[in-house]
Scaffold this motif. Structure first.
Motif, PDB file in Angstrom:
ATOM      1  N   LYS A  83      35.489  27.226  31.551  1.00 45.82           N
ATOM      2  CA  LYS A  83      36.087  25.890  31.666  1.00 45.82           C
ATOM      3  C   LYS A  83      35.643  25.005  30.507  1.00 45.82           C
ATOM      4  CE  LYS A  83      36.757  25.693  36.672  1.00 45.82           C
ATOM      5  NZ  LYS A  83      36.290  25.104  37.954  1.00 45.82           N
ATOM      6  N   GLY A  84      36.609  24.293  29.924  1.00 46.72           N
ATOM      7  CA  GLY A  84      36.320  23.432  28.790  1.00 46.72           C
ATOM      8  C   GLY A  84      36.351  24.148  27.451  1.00 46.72           C
ATOM      9  N   ARG A  85      36.406  25.480  27.475  1.00 47.04           N
ATOM     10  CA  ARG A  85      36.438  26.253  26.220  1.00 47.04           C
ATOM     11  C   ARG A  85      37.746  27.037  26.068  1.00 47.04           C
ATOM     12  NH1 ARG A  85      32.982  30.339  25.517  1.00 47.04           N
ATOM     13  NH2 ARG A  85      32.738  30.804  27.740  1.00 47.04           N
ATOM     14  N   PHE A  86      38.299  27.509  27.160  1.00 49.67           N
ATOM     15  CA  PHE A  86      39.525  28.312  27.127  1.00 49.67           C
ATOM     16  C   PHE A  86      40.684  27.489  27.676  1.00 49.67           C
ATOM     17  CE2 PHE A  86      37.526  32.850  27.561  1.00 49.67           C
ATOM     18  CZ  PHE A  86      36.681  32.560  26.497  1.00 49.67           C
ATOM     19  N   THR A  87      41.875  27.721  27.127  1.00 51.14           N
ATOM     20  CA  THR A  87      43.080  27.054  27.606  1.00 51.14           C
ATOM     21  C   THR A  87      44.203  28.072  27.730  1.00 51.14           C
ATOM     22  OG1 THR A  87      42.458  25.000  26.491  1.00 51.14           O
ATOM     23  CG2 THR A  87      44.742  25.213  27.197  1.00 51.14           C
ATOM     24  N   ILE A  88      44.792  28.146  28.908  1.00 56.83           N
ATOM     25  CA  ILE A  88      45.918  29.041  29.141  1.00 56.83           C
ATOM     26  C   ILE A  88      47.209  28.245  29.057  1.00 56.83           C
ATOM     27  CG2 ILE A  88      45.959  28.767  31.658  1.00 56.83           C
ATOM     28  CD1 ILE A  88      46.536  31.786  31.866  1.00 56.83           C
ATOM     29  N   SER A  89      48.253  28.874  28.537  1.00 57.10           N
ATOM     30  CA  SER A  89      49.552  28.208  28.460  1.00 57.10           C
ATOM     31  C   SER A  89      50.640  29.271  28.446  1.00 57.10           C
ATOM     32  CB  SER A  89      49.645  27.324  27.217  1.00 57.10           C
ATOM     33  OG  SER A  89      49.507  28.101  26.035  1.00 57.10           O
ATOM     34  N   ARG A  90      51.851  28.824  28.758  1.00 56.10           N
ATOM     35  CA  ARG A  90      52.971  29.752  28.710  1.00 56.10           C
ATOM     36  C   ARG A  90      54.175  29.040  28.114  1.00 56.10           C
ATOM     37  NH1 ARG A  90      54.099  31.978  34.476  1.00 56.10           N
ATOM     38  NH2 ARG A  90      55.855  32.953  33.388  1.00 56.10           N
ATOM     39  N   ASP A  91      54.963  29.803  27.354  1.00 57.08           N
ATOM     40  CA  ASP A  91      56.142  29.283  26.683  1.00 57.08           C
ATOM     41  C   ASP A  91      57.353  29.909  27.346  1.00 57.08           C
ATOM     42  OD1 ASP A  91      57.069  28.951  23.177  1.00 57.08           O
ATOM     43  OD2 ASP A  91      58.259  28.720  24.996  1.00 57.08           O
ATOM     44  N   HIS A  92      57.988  29.180  28.232  1.00 57.99           N
ATOM     45  CA  HIS A  92      59.093  29.749  29.000  1.00 57.99           C
ATOM     46  C   HIS A  92      60.270  30.131  28.114  1.00 57.99           C
ATOM     47  CE1 HIS A  92      57.444  29.084  33.001  1.00 57.99           C
ATOM     48  NE2 HIS A  92      56.923  27.990  32.524  1.00 57.99           N
ATOM     49  N   ALA A  93      60.433  29.451  27.008  1.00 57.62           N
ATOM     50  CA  ALA A  93      61.587  29.743  26.161  1.00 57.62           C
ATOM     51  C   ALA A  93      61.429  31.060  25.426  1.00 57.62           C
ATOM     52  CB  ALA A  93      61.794  28.603  25.172  1.00 57.62           C
ATOM     53  N   ASN A  94      60.187  31.398  25.077  1.00 58.02           N
ATOM     54  CA  ASN A  94      59.989  32.550  24.204  1.00 58.02           C
ATOM     55  C   ASN A  94      59.126  33.637  24.812  1.00 58.02           C
ATOM     56  OD1 ASN A  94      61.451  31.466  21.933  1.00 58.02           O
ATOM     57  ND2 ASN A  94      59.764  30.035  21.695  1.00 58.02           N
TER      58      ASN A  94
ATOM     59  N   ARG B  85      54.036  30.422  38.011  1.00 54.37           N
ATOM     60  CA  ARG B  85      55.351  30.616  37.400  1.00 54.37           C
ATOM     61  C   ARG B  85      55.850  29.346  36.729  1.00 54.37           C
ATOM     62  NH1 ARG B  85      58.414  33.032  42.517  1.00 54.37           N
ATOM     63  NH2 ARG B  85      56.919  31.650  43.518  1.00 54.37           N
ATOM     64  N   SER B  86      55.620  28.226  37.363  1.00 54.47           N
ATOM     65  CA  SER B  86      56.087  26.952  36.809  1.00 54.47           C
ATOM     66  C   SER B  86      55.158  26.408  35.732  1.00 54.47           C
ATOM     67  CB  SER B  86      56.202  25.922  37.923  1.00 54.47           C
ATOM     68  OG  SER B  86      54.920  25.616  38.443  1.00 54.47           O
ATOM     69  N   GLY B  87      53.932  26.893  35.738  1.00 56.74           N
ATOM     70  CA  GLY B  87      52.925  26.345  34.831  1.00 56.74           C
ATOM     71  C   GLY B  87      52.182  25.159  35.412  1.00 56.74           C
ATOM     72  N   ASN B  88      52.532  24.773  36.627  1.00 53.62           N
ATOM     73  CA  ASN B  88      51.914  23.598  37.224  1.00 53.62           C
ATOM     74  C   ASN B  88      50.546  23.866  37.836  1.00 53.62           C
ATOM     75  OD1 ASN B  88      54.089  21.969  36.558  1.00 53.62           O
ATOM     76  ND2 ASN B  88      55.144  22.361  38.489  1.00 53.62           N
ATOM     77  N   SER B  89      50.262  25.124  38.156  1.00 52.73           N
ATOM     78  CA  SER B  89      48.961  25.479  38.725  1.00 52.73           C
ATOM     79  C   SER B  89      48.221  26.366  37.746  1.00 52.73           C
ATOM     80  CB  SER B  89      49.133  26.207  40.061  1.00 52.73           C
ATOM     81  OG  SER B  89      49.700  25.347  41.016  1.00 52.73           O
ATOM     82  N   ILE B  90      47.028  25.941  37.394  1.00 56.00           N
ATOM     83  CA  ILE B  90      46.189  26.657  36.425  1.00 56.00           C
ATOM     84  C   ILE B  90      44.767  26.699  36.973  1.00 56.00           C
ATOM     85  CG2 ILE B  90      45.105  26.501  34.156  1.00 56.00           C
ATOM     86  CD1 ILE B  90      47.715  25.368  33.079  1.00 56.00           C
ATOM     87  N   TYR B  91      44.126  27.855  36.825  1.00 56.93           N
ATOM     88  CA  TYR B  91      42.743  28.011  37.269  1.00 56.93           C
ATOM     89  C   TYR B  91      41.940  28.709  36.167  1.00 56.93           C
ATOM     90  CZ  TYR B  91      44.774  27.086  41.851  1.00 56.93           C
ATOM     91  OH  TYR B  91      45.456  26.521  42.907  1.00 56.93           O
ATOM     92  N   TYR B  92      40.643  28.404  36.141  1.00 58.86           N
ATOM     93  CA  TYR B  92      39.736  29.012  35.166  1.00 58.86           C
ATOM     94  C   TYR B  92      38.463  29.487  35.835  1.00 58.86           C
ATOM     95  CZ  TYR B  92      42.551  26.679  31.551  1.00 58.86           C
ATOM     96  OH  TYR B  92      43.573  26.258  30.737  1.00 58.86           O
ATOM     97  N   LEU B  93      37.905  30.542  35.277  1.00 62.35           N
ATOM     98  CA  LEU B  93      36.557  30.958  35.614  1.00 62.35           C
ATOM     99  C   LEU B  93      35.611  29.838  35.189  1.00 62.35           C
ATOM    100  CD1 LEU B  93      34.761  33.448  36.464  1.00 62.35           C
ATOM    101  CD2 LEU B  93      34.682  34.002  34.012  1.00 62.35           C
ATOM    102  N   ASP B  94      34.622  29.531  36.015  1.00 64.11           N
ATOM    103  CA  ASP B  94      33.716  28.428  35.685  1.00 64.11           C
ATOM    104  C   ASP B  94      33.081  28.596  34.304  1.00 64.11           C
ATOM    105  OD1 ASP B  94      32.372  27.803  39.046  1.00 64.11           O
ATOM    106  OD2 ASP B  94      34.205  27.127  38.060  1.00 64.11           O
ATOM    107  N   ALA B  95      32.764  29.815  33.932  1.00 66.10           N
ATOM    108  CA  ALA B  95      32.055  30.071  32.676  1.00 66.10           C
ATOM    109  C   ALA B  95      32.895  29.739  31.441  1.00 66.10           C
ATOM    110  CB  ALA B  95      31.604  31.522  32.610  1.00 66.10           C
TER     111      ALA B  95
END
Length: 132
Positions: free
Chosen positions: A65-76, A53-63
Motif C-alpha cells: 500500500k502506498g507503493r503499488f498502483t493497479i489500473s485497467r484500461d477498458h479501451a485497450n 470489472r468496473s474498476g471501482n473496487s481496488i484492494y492491496y496487500l498491506d505491504a
C-alpha cells in the motif's frame, strides 16, 4: 481459448520502479475482474492487488500500500501494476489472474474475500528481482 500474458518484469535496484502489464485474449475483458499475485521461492503465493470489472473496487496487500498502483484500461485491454519504491522483499514471480468473480482475484486482500477458490485464468508469470 483464453490466454493471459504478463510483461514488464526485470531486475531493478531497491527504490526503483517497474510497471507490469497484463493482457487477456479470448475473453471479454470488461466482464472480468483482474488481480496480481506473487510467489517468492519457498513461500506461498499471495495476492498483491486486484481490481473489479468496473474498476471501482481496488484492494492491496498491506505491504505494498502506498507503493503499488493497479489500473485497467477498458479501451485497450491491458491491466497494469505500477510498482514504485521497490524493496528486496518484493522479489518474486508475479502472476496475473482473471475471473468473472471479484472474490476469486481478490482472495486474501480483504477479510470478506478470505478463502475464495482460485481464479479461473492465470498467466505464466513475470519475474521481478529487486537488488539491495
Amino acid at each position: 481459448q483464453v490466454q493471459v500474458v504478463e510483461s514488464g518484469g526485470g531486475l531493478v535496484q531497491a527504490g526503483g520502479s517497474l510497471r507490469l502489464s497484463c493482457t487477456a485474449s479470448g475473453l471479454t475483458f470488461d466482464d472480468y475482474a483482474m488481480g496480481w499475485f506473487r510467489q517468492a521461492p519457498g513461500k506461498e503465493r499471495e495476492g498483491v492487488s486486484c481490481i473489479s470489472r468496473s474498476g471501482n473496487s481496488i484492494y492491496y496487500l498491506d505491504a505494498v500500500k502506498g507503493r503499488f498502483t493497479i489500473s485497467r484500461d477498458h479501451a485497450n485491454n491491458p491491466m497494469y501494476l505500477q510498482m514504485n519504491n521497490l524493496r528486496p522483499e518484493d522479489t518474486a514471480m508475479y502472476y496475473c489472474a482473471a475471473d468473472r468473480a471479484t472474490i476469486r482475484v481478490c482472495s486474501g486482500l480483504t477479510p470478506a474475500y478470505s478463502g475464495a477458490p482460485p481464479a479461473a485464468y492465470w498467466g505464466q508469470g513475470t519475474q521481478v528481482t529487486v537488488s539491495s
